[in-house]
Design an enzyme around this catalytic site. Structure first.
Site, PDB file in Angstrom:
ATOM      1  N   HIS A 181       0.846  -1.193   0.000  1.00 25.80           N
ATOM      2  CA  HIS A 181       0.000   0.000   0.000  1.00 25.80           C
ATOM      3  C   HIS A 181       0.886   1.249   0.000  1.00 25.80           C
ATOM      4  CE1 HIS A 181      -3.012  -2.987   1.469  1.00 25.80           C
ATOM      5  NE2 HIS A 181      -3.783  -2.293   0.643  1.00 25.80           N
ATOM      6  N   HIS A 190       1.406   1.598  -5.819  1.00 27.41           N
ATOM      7  CA  HIS A 190       0.085   0.956  -5.899  1.00 27.41           C
ATOM      8  C   HIS A 190      -0.978   1.981  -6.294  1.00 27.41           C
ATOM      9  CE1 HIS A 190      -3.547  -1.215  -4.782  1.00 27.41           C
ATOM     10  NE2 HIS A 190      -3.823  -0.311  -3.853  1.00 27.41           N
ATOM     11  N   HIS A 230      -6.815   6.949  -2.853  1.00 25.13           N
ATOM     12  CA  HIS A 230      -7.654   5.961  -2.168  1.00 25.13           C
ATOM     13  C   HIS A 230      -6.959   5.262  -0.998  1.00 25.13           C
ATOM     14  CE1 HIS A 230      -5.445   2.916  -4.446  1.00 25.13           C
ATOM     15  NE2 HIS A 230      -6.002   1.996  -3.681  1.00 25.13           N
ATOM     16  N   ASP A 231      -5.614   5.247  -0.935  1.00 28.27           N
ATOM     17  CA  ASP A 231      -4.903   4.639   0.200  1.00 28.27           C
ATOM     18  C   ASP A 231      -3.951   5.627   0.864  1.00 28.27           C
ATOM     19  OD1 ASP A 231      -5.890   2.049   0.511  1.00 28.27           O
ATOM     20  OD2 ASP A 231      -4.695   1.264  -1.140  1.00 28.27           O
ATOM     21  N   ASP A 269      -8.517  -1.753  -7.860  1.00 27.62           N
ATOM     22  CA  ASP A 269      -7.820  -2.014  -6.597  1.00 27.62           C
ATOM     23  C   ASP A 269      -7.375  -3.465  -6.472  1.00 27.62           C
ATOM     24  OD1 ASP A 269      -6.780  -1.148  -4.177  1.00 27.62           O
ATOM     25  OD2 ASP A 269      -8.630  -1.515  -3.064  1.00 27.62           O
TER      26      ASP A 269
END
Length: 618
Positions: free
Chosen positions: A372, A376, A414-415, A525
């Site tokens: 993560h 990524h 998103h992360d 994802d």
């Protein structure tokens, strides 16, 4: 065949019906008998007394039960049958007699037949003679036995004495075995007693050590409570006049706060970008050339970056190569390229300096986790673009520019600030973020909070020039998409999607459009399993490393290690985990989506190939 007589009576001649004893054949007649006496003697010695109940066919009274025996008498065998009425029939057979009966078989097979065949033997009365037939050969081996009447002495010799001898023989063997077992038991009992003494001695040594350890733990706990109290007082003095949680969310939104003590500290440091590569992107997509940003990497190979970005519409886009070429700036360059490719910078009038500040802050806010991380995020961003543009989602749901900007930003952030430990770990350890978000989509809520707190600063606010309605629409879509990446919600979202596409594929409402965008980012994802083998293998190694780091931490904390996170089971559990993930999560989602976006059907072939590599490793 010899005679069978009582101790006090004369020899009883064999009846005429009984066949005469046949002399042993010569070596020429029976080559198998070469060595004769010696081999015969060896096998005869091995023969045990044999007893069995047999069917007795009387000449006039029909079938009854009798008892038969074969016993060894010196160098011969004695065969006997005792009828239910007590009549005894017997005969002695020498080596010569038996040689005729064994025909072409070897002595071991012949004596084995006598031993096993008695269980199915039958005898038939014919006058004062009984013929005992032993099953096994075709025709059966037969013995003609002559009557000794009810002579008790003969009965004792041919039946009772062998039975008694056999009993004593086996009893003696049992006693020997029992003695050996008893000796072994005594030895083990002595060893057990010795071990008990050692254990008792060790327990006496361990007891004071255990007490000391408990005292040390109590002291450490008390010291920690004192330290915590001091920290609280210091924090209170430093944050006088502020709210109770201001110290957790500093005024500078790019300042890192260690919300999870088990993760490594990450100090966000913006990564210099390649100005030449940025100019090439501006020229390619017809944007105005801007001045160089404050942080520039003049050593970056902008030509190599350009070649890699030229494949941004390809499914085999190599984000690892881009990460290397940009000096760890793949996320910045991918996002900058796509925002210009979609015409979003021009459409929304995004300020170049603010945009660069925002993208650099987002990239530096990702931790250097094995999986993560910013690489990524760049990968998910590129795949989201592929699904929208190349997969046909844009035309299928009639995406607006608001939707496009929201989708690309959601994929990029998103992360953000992911600590390398999953939601379940936060919940199990009662981490601050789990308490803050009530165990609901812990990290996903955190990613969103951090980003929207970041853009409150004018330096990073890419929404500054938009109307409230526009920014609200984009924010709501981003919230929907990022929250959908919580795998704890996967089943619910997947079933909602299946129900929706079962009716029609006219995605006209905003809810339908956001559902499809959520499916797109979810696919992106978990798309590693559907990528070409080289890319999939690299991502699989990265996720394994991150899993095992969490598993090691769980073991140190005394927790049960989460599934597929025990590095000791890498060779067995990780392949099983990957196969299960493909079977139950990846393939069903991609198959359902490919039913709407048919251009994505090819991705399922990659998934099958990657799964096959686990099922049949080379």
């Amino acid at each position: 065949m010899g005679s069978c007589a009582s101790k006090d009576g004369g020899a009883q001649p064999a009846p005429a019906a009984a066949p005469a004893a046949t002399p042993a054949p010569s070596k020429k007649e029976d080559p198998v008998a070469a060595g004769g006496d010696q081999k015969y003697a060896e096998e005869l010695k091995k023969l045990n007394n044999v007893f069995s109940q047999v069917a007795f066919k009387e000449a006039t009274k029909g079938d009854k039960t009798a008892y038969a025996s074969i016993s060894v008498v010196e160098k011969s065998i004695e065969v006997a049958v005792v009828s239910a009425a007590g009549d005894v029939y017997c005969a002695t057979f020498t080596e010569a007699d038996l040689t005729t009966k064994r025909q072409s078989s070897q002595w071991p097979q012949f004596f084995g037949l006598l031993n096993k065949g008695m269980k199915k033997a039958t005898c038939k009365e014919s006058g004062d003679t009984v013929v005992l037939s032993i099953a096994g050969d075709k025709p059966p081996t037969s013995f003609a036995l002559k009557s000794a009447g009810k002579d008790q002495a003969v009965l004792h010799r041919v039946m009772l004495a062998p039975l008694v001898n056999t009993y004593h023989k086996y009893k003696s063997g049992d006693d020997s075995k029992n003695t050996k077992i008893e000796i072994e038991c005594n030895a083990k009992r002595a060893a057990f007693t010795e071990n008990e003494q050692k254990i008792s001695a060790l327990e006496q040594e361990v007891e004071p050590l255990t007490k000391n350890a408990r005292h040390a733990q109590d002291d450490a706990r008390a010291a920690k409570e004192q330290c915590d109290g001091v920290r609280k007082r210091i924090r209170k003095l430093k944050n006088a006049g502020s709210t109770g949680t201001d110290h957790l969310f500093p005024k500078d939104p790019t300042t890192y706060v260690l919300h999870l003590p088990h993760s490594k500290e990450n100090v966000p440091t913006p990564i210099p970008c390649s100005y030449n590569a940025m100019v090439a992107i501006q020229e390619k997509y017809g944007a105005e050339k801007t001045t160089a940003p404050a942080l520039v990497n003049d050593n970056a190979n902008h030509e190599e970056i350009g070649k890699l970005l030229a494949k941004i519409d390809d499914w085999d886009f190599d984000v690892f190569a881009l990460q290397k070429a940009t000096g760890d700036g793949a996320l910045f360059m991918t996002a900058y390229c796509l925002l210009h490719k979609y015409g979003l910078v021009k459409h929304f009038g995004l300020d170049e300096t603010v945009l660069v500040n925002f993208l650099q802050a987002v990239e530096s806010g990702y931790h250097p986790n094995p999986y993560h991380n910013a690489t990524h995020a760049a990968d998910v961003l590129q795949v989201t673009h592929f699904i929208i543009e190349c997969g046909g989602l844009k035309s299928t749901i009639n995406m607006t520019q608001n939707d496009c900007l929201a989708a690309l930003l959601a994929a990029a952030i998103h992360d953000y600030d992911h600590p390398g430990f999953n939601n379940n770990f936060h919940i199990r350890t009662s981490a601050y973020l789990a308490i803050l978000y009530n165990d609901r989509s812990v990290l996903e809520n955190h990613h969103l909070y951090q980003i929207f707190d970041l853009v409150k600063d004018p330096k990073y606010n890419i929404f500054a020039g938009m109307t409230w309605e526009t920014s609200k629409d984009i924010r709501d879509t981003i919230l929907e998409m990022v929250l959908s990446t919580d795998m704890g919600l996967h089943a619910k979202i997947y079933q909602t999607f299946r129900r929706r596409i079962s009716s029609d594929t006219n995605f006209a409402t905003k809810d339908d459009q956001r559902l499809m965008l959520s499916i797109a980012i979810k696919m992106a994802d978990i798309s590693n399993c559907c990528r070409p083998p080289a890319l999939y293998k690299a991502w699989a190694q990265n996720i394994a490393s991150e899993f095992y780091h969490q598993g090691d931490t769980e073991a140190r904390l005394g927790f049960t290690i989460s599934p597929f996170m025990d590095r000791r089971k890498d060779k067995t559990d990780f392949p099983k985990g990957q196969i299960s993930f493909m079977n139950y999560i990846v393939s069903p989602l991609f198959e359902a989506a490919a039913g709407v976006l048919t251009k994505l059907k090819f991705t399922l072939d990659h998934a099958k190939a990657n799964k096959a590599n686990w099922l049949s490793p080379s």
